[in-house]
Design an enzyme around this catalytic site. Structure first.
Site, PDB file in Angstrom:
ATOM      1  N   ASP A 107      37.046  -4.299  -1.515  1.00  0.00           N
ATOM      2  CA  ASP A 107      37.721  -4.615  -0.269  1.00  0.00           C
ATOM      3  C   ASP A 107      36.900  -5.662   0.471  1.00  0.00           C
ATOM      4  OD1 ASP A 107      38.865  -4.660   2.260  1.00  0.00           O
ATOM      5  OD2 ASP A 107      39.274  -2.511   2.282  1.00  0.00           O
TER       6      ASP A 107
ATOM      7  N   ASP B   8      37.685  -0.196  -6.507  1.00  0.00           N
ATOM      8  CA  ASP B   8      38.349  -0.904  -5.414  1.00  0.00           C
ATOM      9  C   ASP B   8      37.329  -1.805  -4.727  1.00  0.00           C
ATOM     10  OD1 ASP B   8      39.998  -1.742  -3.343  1.00  0.00           O
ATOM     11  OD2 ASP B   8      39.778   0.107  -2.189  1.00  0.00           O
TER      12      ASP B   8
ATOM     13  N   ASP C 201      34.135   0.168  -3.234  1.00  0.00           N
ATOM     14  CA  ASP C 201      34.407   1.263  -2.313  1.00  0.00           C
ATOM     15  C   ASP C 201      34.105   2.559  -3.064  1.00  0.00           C
ATOM     16  OD1 ASP C 201      35.372   3.083  -0.505  1.00  0.00           O
ATOM     17  OD2 ASP C 201      37.272   2.067  -0.155  1.00  0.00           O
TER      18      ASP C 201
END
Length: 392
Positions: A100, A98, A295
């Protein structure tokens, strides 16, 4: 969010799902499913511990429930609908990444626009894919825009599915450059030509074909190519900008660039002590600038729930968009992830938080108050909590 706004968005999400074709992930019936409905109140309530059997077919469920957010698990289980993780009995998990934009070191919150944040996040995505494909050799990758602030990558190669948390942590450390030691990257070659043999006479080489060594070598080579083209005085002045590099080292580096450049191309750190010195100095900046700032808890968590590609993000009204690998470089989330369902109509909204909106190649700067806007802009503003549905 007012009830009128919530009802409007739920209804239009339903219109989207009636037309959408959603592709479930592999082994969908072995995964846990969850969703967040359009409930009232200040918080959000996750409905989870559901199996595909509980939901029915995906498209029917989406048309019926019209959820705000939809998730499935990276993990596969014997009993995905069990109420606790221990009762589910874990089988295997995808390796999920992930990115972000809010967490990127290159992003300045409050200064960068949404579009600028997403552009920086895509740069980080391309670096991540370089690690996954070139360094690890993974081939079964699914890339998706998250619908919000970044990107997801799902790795489903058979070799990663059984990895425990600690092994996944090692992957995280590698792509983040955590614990990377410069000396561990160096190969030794005996002067006679045998690679890897410890010898009183040997040369040290940076790998030029892959890994962190390749990244450091590319930066070292680019630096020496640049100073090679400069006149001596300018080059020496430039080189002394490095911490701890005085005139003597700078002059030696310029001479090496002129006379033994082919050795730098080969990654030979033994061409002159100053070459290795510069490579070590460059290594720290390469790790800082070329790592993939993922992440970390998402990748190490074998039970993580992740957004289902093809569904809508309830915080933006944008699609969680699957991206073909060869289309990643050209992908524009603020164009390509705008649902066609919301295009071609005008609606009235009461803007509560003014400012810039950039969608479908257009820019809108809206003040607080009532505005008639393209529906995709209105949906974005309402989903972001920046507007309420106005009267028609």
């Amino acid at each position: 969010m007012e009830e009128r706004t919530r009802a409007y968005l739920r209804g239009r999400f339903g219109d989207y799902y009636r037309r959408a074709e959603i592709t479930p992930p592999p082994d969908a019936n072995e995964r846990e499913w969850g969703y967040i409905p359009w409930t009232s109140g200040p918080g959000t309530t996750m409905v989870r511990h559901k199996s595909l059997l509980d939901l029915g077919d995906i498209e029917g469920f989406l048309e019926r429930e019209r959820p705000r957010h939809v998730y499935f698990s990276a993990g596969r289980y014997d009993d995905p609908s069990a109420g606790s993780m221990s009762e589910k009995t874990w089988r295997s998990s995808d390796l999920v990444f992930d990115l972000d934009a809010d967490h990127l070191p290159s992003v300045t919150l409050g200064e960068d626009s949404y579009a600028e944040m997403l552009a920086k996040c895509k740069d980080a995505l391309l670096r991540l894919l370089d690690f996954l494909e070139d360094d690890f050799g993974f081939g079964d990758l699914t890339v998706a825009f998250s619908g919000g602030r970044g990107y997801h990558v799902h790795v489903r190669d058979p070799g990663v599915r059984d990895l425990e948390r600690e092994a996944r942590r090692e992957v995280v450390d590698y792509v983040r450059g955590i614990g990377m030691e410069f000396d561990a990257l160096i190969d030794e070659e005996a002067v006679g030509g045998d690679v890897g043999r410890k010898s009183p006479a040997h040369n040290e080489y940076l790998p030029t074909d892959g890994g962190w060594g390749r990244r450091i070598h590319e930066r070292l080579l680019a630096e020496f190519e640049e100073i090679r083209e400069m006149d001596e005085d300018a080059a020496i002045e430039r080189l002394q900008e490095y911490d701890g590099v005085g005139e003597k080292k700078a002059r030696a580096a310029w001479t090496i660039a002129q006379e033994r450049f082919v050795e730098i191309e080969r990654g030979n750190l033994s061409a002159h002590p100053v070459v290795k010195n510069f490579a070590e100095r460059i290594a720290a900046s390469v790790v800082e600038e070329d790592d993939a700032p993922i992440d970390e808890p998402v990748t190490t968590d074998t039970n993580r729930l992740i957004r289902l590609p093809g569904t809508l993000h309830g915080g933006s009204g944008l699609e969680v968009k699957r991206i073909d690998r060869d289309a990643v470089a050209e992908f524009d989330p603020l164009v390509d992830a705008v649902p066609e369902t919301f295009v071609g109509h005008e609606i009235t909204v009461e803007v509560t938080e003014g400012g810039l909106v950039e969608l479908l190649g257009d820019s809108f700067t809206l003040s607080e108050g009532e505005h008639s806007v393209p529906e995709h802009v209105g949906v974005f503003l309402m989903a972001r909590g920046r507007a309420e549905k106005g009267p028609e």
